[in-house]
Write an enzyme that holds these catalytic residues in place. Structure first.
Site, PDB file in Angstrom:
ATOM      1  N   CYS A 194     -11.755  14.966  29.255  1.00 37.97           N
ATOM      2  CA  CYS A 194     -10.862  13.977  29.857  1.00 37.97           C
ATOM      3  C   CYS A 194      -9.797  13.650  28.818  1.00 37.97           C
ATOM      4  CB  CYS A 194     -11.639  12.733  30.266  1.00 37.97           C
ATOM      5  SG  CYS A 194     -10.575  11.534  31.077  1.00 37.97           S
ATOM      6  N   GLY A 195      -8.554  14.051  29.111  1.00 36.99           N
ATOM      7  CA  GLY A 195      -7.476  13.860  28.141  1.00 36.99           C
ATOM      8  C   GLY A 195      -7.143  12.403  27.928  1.00 36.99           C
TER       9      GLY A 195
ATOM     10  N   HIS B 168     -10.221  18.778  41.244  1.00 42.87           N
ATOM     11  CA  HIS B 168      -8.981  18.034  40.992  1.00 42.87           C
ATOM     12  C   HIS B 168      -7.832  18.774  41.700  1.00 42.87           C
ATOM     13  CE1 HIS B 168     -11.482  16.606  37.666  1.00 42.87           C
ATOM     14  NE2 HIS B 168     -10.614  15.633  37.436  1.00 42.87           N
TER      15      HIS B 168
ATOM     16  N   ASP C 171      -5.051   9.810  39.414  1.00 38.06           N
ATOM     17  CA  ASP C 171      -4.906   9.500  37.991  1.00 38.06           C
ATOM     18  C   ASP C 171      -3.577   8.781  37.780  1.00 38.06           C
ATOM     19  OD1 ASP C 171      -4.735   9.530  35.207  1.00 38.06           O
ATOM     20  OD2 ASP C 171      -5.630  11.516  35.050  1.00 38.06           O
TER      21      ASP C 171
ATOM     22  N   CYS D 266      -2.520  12.899  33.388  1.00 41.06           N
ATOM     23  CA  CYS D 266      -3.769  13.676  33.363  1.00 41.06           C
ATOM     24  C   CYS D 266      -3.729  14.754  32.262  1.00 41.06           C
ATOM     25  CB  CYS D 266      -4.049  14.318  34.726  1.00 41.06           C
ATOM     26  SG  CYS D 266      -5.721  15.004  34.815  1.00 41.06           S
TER      27      CYS D 266
ATOM     28  N   THR E 178      -6.121  16.870  31.186  1.00 41.41           N
ATOM     29  CA  THR E 178      -6.664  18.186  31.535  1.00 41.41           C
ATOM     30  C   THR E 178      -5.788  18.863  32.592  1.00 41.41           C
ATOM     31  OG1 THR E 178      -8.225  17.069  33.033  1.00 41.41           O
ATOM     32  CG2 THR E 178      -9.053  17.699  30.860  1.00 41.41           C
TER      33      THR E 178
HETATM   34  O1  PYC Z   1      -6.667  12.834  31.586  1.00 41.86           O
HETATM   35  O2  PYC Z   1      -7.860  14.663  31.724  1.00 41.86           O
HETATM   36  C1  PYC Z   1      -7.552  13.549  32.124  1.00 41.86           C
HETATM   37  C2  PYC Z   1      -8.259  12.987  33.293  1.00 41.86           C
HETATM   38  C3  PYC Z   1      -9.182  13.609  34.062  1.00 41.86           C
HETATM   39  C4  PYC Z   1      -9.560  12.702  35.055  1.00 41.86           C
HETATM   40  C5  PYC Z   1      -8.847  11.536  34.844  1.00 41.86           C
HETATM   41  N1  PYC Z   1      -8.049  11.745  33.763  1.00 41.86           N
END
Ligand code: PYC
Length: 320
Positions: free
Chosen positions: A93-94, A213, A240, A244, A246
């Protein structure tokens, strides 16, 4: 399932580009000394109450991402993290890793500089620039399928790429939707249809993984300086608020494989809330390693009480 009577959890809340992260810093169960993937299996099978009590209502909300901070396998690393949401567990999760680094800095447990964090899909690097700004060196990212066609009863044919950026994504550029904050309700319905059809038509990752996703792309807003704007539907059915991490990694992998972006260049990914991640990528041999930079801010620090007498101590909708 091992269930406690009354229990308390120490948490720190933050948001990264509008997307919240709740880090459990104390009160989690003993998960043994295995890898984060092995500990995730333990958490899921024996202690799922931890996830549901922490992120589901009435203590949390559908949009919240939780992170259980764990001791690392390798003592040279800053720790391990297992990420979860309103319905289950996510890989990397980034935004959550940026939130976790800022949380550790807030607690006085992380100095500026480069560190390593263990996650279920692999180790990532975490560079703390100051109290709020962080760069995450993600797991290797790649495209699995280009221009996969998907038939939907509601919206006809939709084509997208399937790519891995620490989670599985279906990335769609040609969708005819307005990527604006005031259109979030419709975008959520549109991407839920895509998600439902991917699942029901058994369009999966290479080892049968759910593509959980869905990411839409469009032009960046005027004056933002960004290269693109996105909308990302997460597995729990909410979007998100950040660009995001990822999902941005999956996008970079596609752009590099299409020859539209070169390692070393900067890609600015905007979300519909207007928050922006800066992304770069390096090549390690054949592997694409995305680096995602963003800022997180602490929003609270508290103790969650799980009172044995409370019928919702494990969260509304929990199977307990
Ligand atoms: O930032 O990778 C992300 C992420 C994944 C799900 C919610 N945020």
């Amino acid at each position: 399932m091992d269930i406690p009577a009354s229990h308390s959890l120490e948490i720190v809340d933050s948001h990264t580009g509008g997307e919240p992260t709740r880090v459990i810093i104390a009160g989690g169960p003993e998960l043994g000394g295995g890898t984060m993937a092995e500990r995730l299996a333990q958490l899921r099978n024996r202690y799922d109450w931890l996830r549901s009590s922490c992120v589901n209502e009435p203590r949390g909300s559908d949009v919240l991402v939780g992170a259980l901070l764990c001791p690392p396998v390798n003592p040279a690393n800053i720790g391990g993290a297992i990420f979860f949401n309103n319905v289950g567990y996510i890989g990397m999760c980034g935004h959550g890793t940026i939130g976790l680094a800022v949380t550790l800095s807030f607690l006085g447990r992380l100095e500026p500089g480069e560190h390593r964090l263990e996650t279920p899909p692999g180790e990532v690097s975490v560079t703390l620039h100051d109290g709020n700004r962080v760069t995450v060196g993600n797991v290797p990212s790649y495209r699995y399928r280009r221009s996969q066609s998907l038939q939907t009863p509601e919206f006809g044919e939709i084509c997208g790429d399937i790519a891995w950026g620490g989670n599985w994504f279906f990335l769609v550029s040609d969708h005819g939707q307005r990527l604006e904050y005031d259109n979030a309700g419709h975008l959520t319905e549109f991407t839920r249809v895509i998600r439902r059809e991917l699942d029901s038509q058994a369009i999966r990752g290479p080892a049968g993984e759910l593509i959980d996703h869905v990411e839409l792309f469009g032009p960046a807003s005027e004056g933002s300086g960004a290269d693109s704007r996105n909308f990302v539907l997460c597995p729990g059915g909410v979007y998100d608020r950040s660009p995001c991490g990822t999902g941005t990694s999956a996008k970079l992998a596609c752009l590099i494989e299409d020859g539209e972006f070169a390692p070393g260049e900067v890609w600015r990914q905007e979300s519909i809330t207007g928050s922006v991640f800066e992304a770069r990528a390096t090549l390690q041999g054949e592997q694409i390693i995305p680096q995602i930079s963003g800022s997180a801010y602490i929003t609270g620090q508290s103790t969650l009480w799980l009172d044995a007498a409370d019928p919702f101590r494990f969260g509304i909708g929990s199977s307990k």
